[in-house]
Scaffold this active site. Structure first.
Site, PDB file in Angstrom:
ATOM      1  N   ASP A 163       0.765  -1.221  -0.227  1.00 25.14           N
ATOM      2  CA  ASP A 163       0.087  -0.060  -0.035  1.00 25.14           C
ATOM      3  C   ASP A 163       0.708   1.192  -0.007  1.00 25.14           C
ATOM      4  O   ASP A 163       2.098   0.962   0.165  1.00 25.14           O
ATOM      5  CB  ASP A 163      -0.997   0.004   1.218  1.00 25.14           C
TER       6      ASP A 163
HETATM    7  C1  NOJ Z   1      -3.942   3.788   0.238  1.00 30.20           C
HETATM    8  C2  NOJ Z   1      -5.142   2.924   0.293  1.00 30.20           C
HETATM    9  O1  NOJ Z   1      -5.267   2.075   1.458  1.00 30.20           O
HETATM   10  C3  NOJ Z   1      -5.191   1.925  -0.977  1.00 30.20           C
HETATM   11  O2  NOJ Z   1      -6.434   1.276  -0.900  1.00 30.20           O
HETATM   12  C4  NOJ Z   1      -5.130   2.825  -2.378  1.00 30.20           C
HETATM   13  O3  NOJ Z   1      -5.352   1.990  -3.483  1.00 30.20           O
HETATM   14  C5  NOJ Z   1      -3.694   3.439  -2.326  1.00 30.20           C
HETATM   15  N1  NOJ Z   1      -3.681   4.451  -1.052  1.00 30.20           N
HETATM   16  C6  NOJ Z   1      -3.712   4.137  -3.427  1.00 30.20           C
HETATM   17  O4  NOJ Z   1      -4.643   5.612  -3.735  1.00 30.20           O
END
Ligand code: NOJ
Length: 740
Positions: A268
């Site tokens: 993430d």
């Molecule tokens: C953080 C989020 O937890 C995740 O789900 C997301 O895809 C990413 N950021 C990218 O924006």
């Protein structure tokens, strides 16, 4: 039935061959480049990233949706980098692109895999016009905490429902041919346990036993992998002391060794470097080492891989073979997507944005996701013929942005049709539609307009209150500790109620709200979640009876926050409560009773039941269930069998109903939930019709992880229920017997 990605063994061999050829040509720096995902950084992303792409230092870019820019980035990658490896272009296409579908939790309330698949298909096609070839969806974290802002993005609390709908989304995004125009790679996230954040505070620690992890949280991921999902994203959260991005048990043992996943895993956002903030590693280099050792193929933002992996390899701390294995995972997905043959996007190869099909899909999804929680005295549907005036009140009645919900980076508010507009379009010709927003936002604490709201309510035949939460109140990092209607909405309800006319509440929100303080003040409640672009027309159709509500809750609605976590598939405990054993705080004696009577698992001030149970949802029809049967009383391990029941539409309108099948394994090597959903079907019945619904089950469907952490079905006695909610009492029983 999940699809597998239709690639023959011969094609897989050819892909592997291509991967190996590429790997053989790549320098260590180029390999690490493939493992590096960068943010586009807003405007000027070509200038910002040109040199790095030319140098083969970037494998993927996220958040670039200008198709000309994307094509230019791809051109640089393909024509100006040494090996010409195309880029993955990632984006959070969570519930639609320009055309916004209901939030995933809303889509889950439709219990309609085909429709959910179609929503994802539309989203993929629209996103593909921008050159996006990879979405960070579906989010299939099981969650039982409505305080968690990301519950909006989830498919609810249940394993069977979330697995089926997660698979449907994967199928929708990826299509049945990954190389075809309009198919994009899906990403099942967040692996694993994110939905169990303590007290629903986003990113908080989780406490999940391995048995619970395997029996609950991991199951939808296994289903998504069986359906061919190409990528997984790690969770921000800590699991058993090891944050997911550094967790080799999850990423190596379970994912690769047990499940044989052959796509790739992305971290993430910056979660590699955050391993140091968690306190697992000392610095960025140490974090890169931990993540790569655990098996994270690609780092999203952060740059720890780019800056530190080459040295870690040179120092002998990371084996070249490990890097090769991870890069191969990424290249494999790029090849499967057909990016080497077709790196560029021509939007005219794809359907127009927000075409009739997209809008019709969004409307149908909003229609099928709304849940009628309460409908006293048949207040709904409203009769357009009998009404002369209607009061449309509340902050969500005409809020084109708010009805879209969270995660709508690309959503087009211009496309939104609000309930006010739709009600005017539908009945405005002959019904006087009066409108008072009464509150500037759902959070507002100013009540100056409440008099006017009460006045128009009193002067109209019916008051429809559009309440809920603005978009910003749910989603990532938007958790709430108090999940009542925010601001002064409860007071608005009270004031409108006093006007003495029938009151209908339509609630648009990103989570289950605690409605205890308003439930008795209104005659009907239609829970529309954040319904997306076409929420207005769908809600108008439901209010005026063009169609009957058919959504069912994908998550339990607590009476009050203190009950959380409360979910239907809980364990029995040694002291299960019953109506006879509970006592209300007001009826409590002065001293504790000397007997064991009353010593059961409940709250003195809330009892043990939720306000609305999982699977609940009313209809304008009246479905009566009867005649449950099983094809055999004793079923041998390894066999399939059938459970059936009949339902009759005793009402006066044709309507859809979601028939649900639950089982309980009475005795297990580890304790089992009191009920588990094992099947569901959406059916449609005309008035007076009786339908027999058959569910085919295999004994494998009853398997669970026991004490030894092996998946197995244990022989014994099972109860089985069929009905219209998790509270159904129509029950039968069967035995699973050893096959030998
Ligand atoms: C953080 C989020 O937890 C995740 O789900 C997301 O895809 C990413 N950021 C990218 O924006």
């Amino acid at each position: 039935m999940p699809i597998a990605i239709p690639v023959s063994p011969a094609e897989e061999d050819a892909i592997q061959q291509q991967v190996e050829t590429l790997l053989g040509q790549m320098t260590l720096a180029e390999k690490v480049g493939q493992m590096n995902q960068v943010d586009s950084g807003g405007g000027h992303s070509v200038d910002r990233h040109r040199h790095s792409i030319q140098a083969g230092q970037i494998g993927s870019v996220l958040n670039e949706v200008d198709v000309e820019v994307v094509n230019e980035l791809q051109r640089i990658a393909v024509h100006e980098s040494r090996l010409g490896i195309p880029l993955l272009i990632g984006r959070d296409v969570i519930h639609g692109f320009k055309t916004v579908m209901p939030i995933p939790l809303g889509q889950a309330a439709s219990w309609n895999p085909e429709l959910v698949c179609e929503c994802a298909k539309v989203a993929a096609r629209e996103a593909a016009t921008s050159g996006v070839n990879w979405t960070f969806a579906p989010m299939i974290d099981i969650t039982r905490d409505p305080r968690w802002g990301r519950i909006a993005e989830s498919l609810g609390e249940d394993i069977c429902l979330a697995s089926a709908l997660g698979v449907a989304m994967v199928e929708g995004f990826q299509g049945d041919d990954l190389t075809s125009t309009g198919s994009i790679a899906a990403c099942a996230k967040h692996f694993a346990g994110y939905g169990a954040a303590e007290s629903g505070r986003d990113y908080a620690t989780t406490n999940i036993s391995e048995n619970e992890l395997r029996n609950v949280h991991l199951r939808p991921f296994k289903a998504a992998i069986d359906a061919g999902v190409q990528t997984l994203m790690t969770s921000f959260s800590d699991l058993d002391g090891v944050p997911a991005t550094g967790n080799a048990f999850l990423l190596r043992q379970v994912l690769r060794e047990e499940w044989r996943f052959d796509g790739f895993v992305v971290s993430d956002w910056d979660s590699v470097r955050q391993l140091a903030i968690h306190g697992l590693t000392t610095d960025d280099a140490d974090s890169a080492l931990a993540a790569v050792t655990a098996g994270v193929d690609m780092e999203m933002a952060g740059g720890a891989y780019l800056h530190h992996l080459p040295r870690l390899v040179e120092q002998g701390l990371v084996d070249q073979a490990v890097i090769d294995e991870l890069v191969a995972d990424i290249l494999r997905v790029k090849i499967r997507l057909g990016l080497f043959e077709n790196p560029f996007t021509n939007p005219s190869d794809l359907p127009e944005i927000a075409d009739d099909h997209a809008l019709a899909t969004a409307r149908q999804a909003a229609l099928q996701s709304a849940v009628l929680l309460k409908n006293d005295h048949h207040t709904l549907p409203l009769s357009a013929r009998q009404l002369t005036s209607v009061a449309v009140i509340g902050p969500m009645a005409d809020a084109p942005y708010e009805q879209l919900g969270t995660w709508i980076f690309d959503g087009d508010t211009q496309l939104s049709v609000t309930p006010l507009q739709a009600i005017r379009d539908m009945v405005g010709g002959h019904v006087d539609v009066r409108h008072v927003p009464a509150m500037e936002t759902s959070r507002s604490r100013r009540s100056d307009a409440f008099d006017e709201a009460a006045e128009i309510a009193g002067a109209s035949d019916v008051a429809i209150l559009f309440l809920g939460e603005e978009s910003i109140l749910s989603g990532e990092a938007h958790s709430r500790a108090d999940i009542n209607l925010p601001g002064d909405q409860a007071e608005l309800v009270r004031r409108v109620r006093e006007a003495g006319k029938p009151v209908v509440a339509v609630i648009m929100a990103g989570r289950p709200l605690t409605l205890t303080n308003i439930v008795d003040q209104v005659d009907a409640i239609l829970y529309a979640w954040h319904p997306g672009t076409m929420g207005g027309p769908a809600i108008a159709d439901l209010l005026f009876g063009v169609e009957s509500p058919s959504g069912k809750l994908p998550v339990t609605f607590p009476r009050m926050v203190g009950q959380i976590p409360i979910y239907y598939n809980q364990k029995n405990t040694g002291k299960p409560p019953s109506p006879e054993t509970i006592v209300h705080i007001d009826d409590l004696g002065v001293r504790a009773a000397q007997t064991s009577h009353g010593l059961t698992a409940f709250h003195l001030d809330a009892g043990y039941k939720p306000l609305f149970a999982f699977g609940h949802g009313l209809s304008y029809a009246d479905f009566v269930y009867h005649s449950i049967t099983t094809s055999s009383a004793a079923i041998r391990l390894g066999d399939t069998f059938q459970v059936s029941a009949e339902l009759t539409n005793m009402g006066a309108v044709e309507a859809d109903e979601i028939v649900q099948l639950y089982v309980r394994d009475l005795v297990g090597s580890v304790t089992r939930p009191v009920k588990e959903l094992k099947g569901f079907k959406r059916v449609r019945l005309v008035p007076g019709e009786t339908l027999r619904v058959d569910f085919d089950l295999h004994t494998d469907d009853l398997a669970f992880y026991g004490r030894d952490m092996q998946l197995a079905t244990e022989p014994g006695v099972f109860h089985v229920w069929i009905g219209g909610s998790s509270e159904t009492e129509l029950r039968s029983e069967f035995h699973i017997v050893d096959g030998n």
